[in-house]
Write an enzyme that holds these catalytic residues in place. Structure first.
Site, PDB file in Angstrom:
ATOM      1  N   HIS A 273       0.044   1.037 -10.325  1.00  0.00           N
ATOM      2  CA  HIS A 273      -0.742   0.068  -9.539  1.00  0.00           C
ATOM      3  C   HIS A 273      -1.224  -1.079 -10.433  1.00  0.00           C
ATOM      4  O   HIS A 273      -2.425  -1.357 -10.540  1.00  0.00           O
ATOM      5  CB  HIS A 273      -1.934   0.759  -8.874  1.00  0.00           C
ATOM      6  CG  HIS A 273      -2.421   0.023  -7.649  1.00  0.00           C
ATOM      7  ND1 HIS A 273      -2.990   0.666  -6.585  1.00  0.00           N
ATOM      8  CD2 HIS A 273      -2.423  -1.294  -7.332  1.00  0.00           C
ATOM      9  CE1 HIS A 273      -3.335  -0.217  -5.658  1.00  0.00           C
ATOM     10  NE2 HIS A 273      -2.992  -1.427  -6.092  1.00  0.00           N
TER      11      HIS A 273
ATOM     12  N   SER B 267       0.729  -4.280 -10.636  1.00  0.00           N
ATOM     13  CA  SER B 267       1.524  -5.490 -10.406  1.00  0.00           C
ATOM     14  C   SER B 267       0.692  -6.761 -10.365  1.00  0.00           C
ATOM     15  O   SER B 267       1.174  -7.838 -10.720  1.00  0.00           O
ATOM     16  CB  SER B 267       2.337  -5.359  -9.112  1.00  0.00           C
ATOM     17  OG  SER B 267       1.495  -5.223  -7.988  1.00  0.00           O
TER      18      SER B 267
ATOM     19  N   ARG C 208       0.859  -1.181   0.000  1.00  0.00           N
ATOM     20  CA  ARG C 208       0.000   0.000   0.000  1.00  0.00           C
ATOM     21  C   ARG C 208       0.895   1.231   0.000  1.00  0.00           C
ATOM     22  O   ARG C 208       1.959   1.247   0.636  1.00  0.00           O
ATOM     23  CB  ARG C 208      -0.935   0.021   1.224  1.00  0.00           C
ATOM     24  CG  ARG C 208      -1.735  -1.245   1.430  1.00  0.00           C
ATOM     25  CD  ARG C 208      -2.640  -1.554   0.259  1.00  0.00           C
ATOM     26  NE  ARG C 208      -3.834  -0.718   0.232  1.00  0.00           N
ATOM     27  CZ  ARG C 208      -4.744  -0.787  -0.728  1.00  0.00           C
ATOM     28  NH1 ARG C 208      -4.580  -1.607  -1.743  1.00  0.00           N
ATOM     29  NH2 ARG C 208      -5.810  -0.008  -0.691  1.00  0.00           N
TER      30      ARG C 208
ATOM     31  N   GLU D 225      -3.432   8.226  -5.502  1.00  0.00           N
ATOM     32  CA  GLU D 225      -3.491   7.656  -6.850  1.00  0.00           C
ATOM     33  C   GLU D 225      -4.693   8.208  -7.611  1.00  0.00           C
ATOM     34  O   GLU D 225      -5.737   8.431  -7.006  1.00  0.00           O
ATOM     35  CB  GLU D 225      -3.574   6.126  -6.772  1.00  0.00           C
ATOM     36  CG  GLU D 225      -2.347   5.495  -6.139  1.00  0.00           C
ATOM     37  CD  GLU D 225      -2.428   3.966  -6.127  1.00  0.00           C
ATOM     38  OE1 GLU D 225      -3.368   3.389  -6.736  1.00  0.00           O
ATOM     39  OE2 GLU D 225      -1.553   3.339  -5.509  1.00  0.00           O
TER      40      GLU D 225
ATOM     41  N   ASP E  83       4.829   0.673  -7.082  1.00  0.00           N
ATOM     42  CA  ASP E  83       3.635   0.357  -7.869  1.00  0.00           C
ATOM     43  C   ASP E  83       2.383   0.911  -7.203  1.00  0.00           C
ATOM     44  O   ASP E  83       1.314   0.891  -7.791  1.00  0.00           O
ATOM     45  CB  ASP E  83       3.509  -1.159  -8.042  1.00  0.00           C
ATOM     46  CG  ASP E  83       2.375  -1.545  -8.974  1.00  0.00           C
ATOM     47  OD1 ASP E  83       2.371  -1.052 -10.124  1.00  0.00           O
ATOM     48  OD2 ASP E  83       1.490  -2.319  -8.557  1.00  0.00           O
TER      49      ASP E  83
END
Length: 315
Positions: free
Chosen positions: A272, A274, A224, A253, A248
């Site tokens: 984000h 992965s 996170r 975001e 990532d």
């Protein structure tokens, strides 16, 4: 018999729930309509797992869904105090993202060891520059987070010949406790953040922790965004306290176009992604349908989140 109402907090594309057709009344909501529709729903599917609308809309009292499922591994985006204190069961998408995330982390480790980012830069510049790269086998990794994703990362890196240590909430067989973290990262070549976001893990990777790492170390966060003090990481990279990093996930975001993180030397930024492999949304929908059938049949649900801890216990 009353037909149950399933409320879906929408995202695009919507979930494909074909087997539930005719068996459940499916309604839809967004952030603006969620609060008014929650009291009339038996089940809430949080398909938009980036939304914080559940935290804001969950009723403090009165009717509410008996079960909430989020199409994500993390639950911090929806676990407000009202939901945590209620008798509503919360489940997550545990099991869907383990292998894809592990593969992504392995790809980053290999890319860093083999200096692939600079190879691509030199290709764009039409520059022929021979270098020596690192062996991956024989290096050391610390994976912070001993859940299914952390264990999958550990297993994948071990297959590459990396000696891997897992760090969890408490020490047990095969898992180190938090008290060992500083000692382990001081000797690690790869430090991987894969922990859930809780009050204990928020901001755990700060300036002091980056200072503990060796100058040749690389840091990767696929957990996170709020696990990391992003400004401290950027400073550690600029000062070359560590050799490189990959993020990532981020505190906010999507990452803003004017964020200084885009320009930090040695930092790989990805959006984000992965755990998102081809067909992942269909896997999430199929998992929910299977869970719904258990719930409708009165059978115990799996992937039940401990709402006080903020994750599924038992690992």
């Amino acid at each position: 018999m009353t037909t149950p109402t399933l409320l879906v907090l929408d995202a695009d594309p919507p979930p494909r729930l074909g087997r539930l057709t005719g068996r459940v009344r499916i309604e839809h909501a967004d952030a603006s309509t969620l609060a008014e529709r929650l009291p009339h729903a038996d089940v809430l599917l949080v398909w938009d797992f980036t939304s914080h609308a559940v935290r804001e809309a969950w009723p403090a009292e009165g009717p509410r869904p008996r079960w909430v499922h989020t199409a994500s591994a993390g639950v911090d985006h929806l676990l407000g105090p009202e939901l945590a204190a209620s008798d509503t069961v919360v489940t997550n998408a545990r099991g869907i993202f383990d292998r894809p995330v592990a593969e992504y982390v392995a790809a980053l480790v290999l890319a860093f060891a083999k200096d692939l980012p600079r190879t691509l830069e030199f290709q764009r510049e039409r520059t022929w520059r021979h270098r020596e790269t690192r062996r991956v086998a024989g290096t050391r990794a610390v994976v912070v987070g001993s859940g299914p994703i952390g264990r999958a990362i550990s297993g994948t890196l071990s297959a590459l010949g990396v000696t891997t240590a897992l760090v969890g909430r408490a020490a047990r067989t095969g898992v180190h406790g938090p008290g060992d973290l500083d000692r382990l990262i001081a000797g690690a070549d790869w430090v991987i953040a894969a922990a859930p976001l809780t009050d204990r893990t928020r901001g755990m990777f700060d300036a002091r922790r980056f200072g503990v790492m060796q100058p040749s170390a690389h840091f990767v966060n696929i957990g996170r965004g709020q696990l990391v003090d992003e400004e401290a990481l950027a400073e550690a990279l600029r000062r070359r306290w560590i050799a490189g990093a990959a993020l990532d996930v981020f505190a906010s975001e999507p990452l803003a176009p004017d964020s200084p993180l885009w320009r930090v030397p040695g930092l790989v930024v990805s959006p984000h992604m992965s755990g998102d492999t081809v067909g992942w949304r269909d896997e999430l929908a199929a998992q929910f349908v299977e869970l719904y059938e258990r719930w409708a049949a009165g059978r115990p649900l799996v992937n039940v989140v401990d709402k006080q801890r903020g994750y599924v216990p038992g690992h």
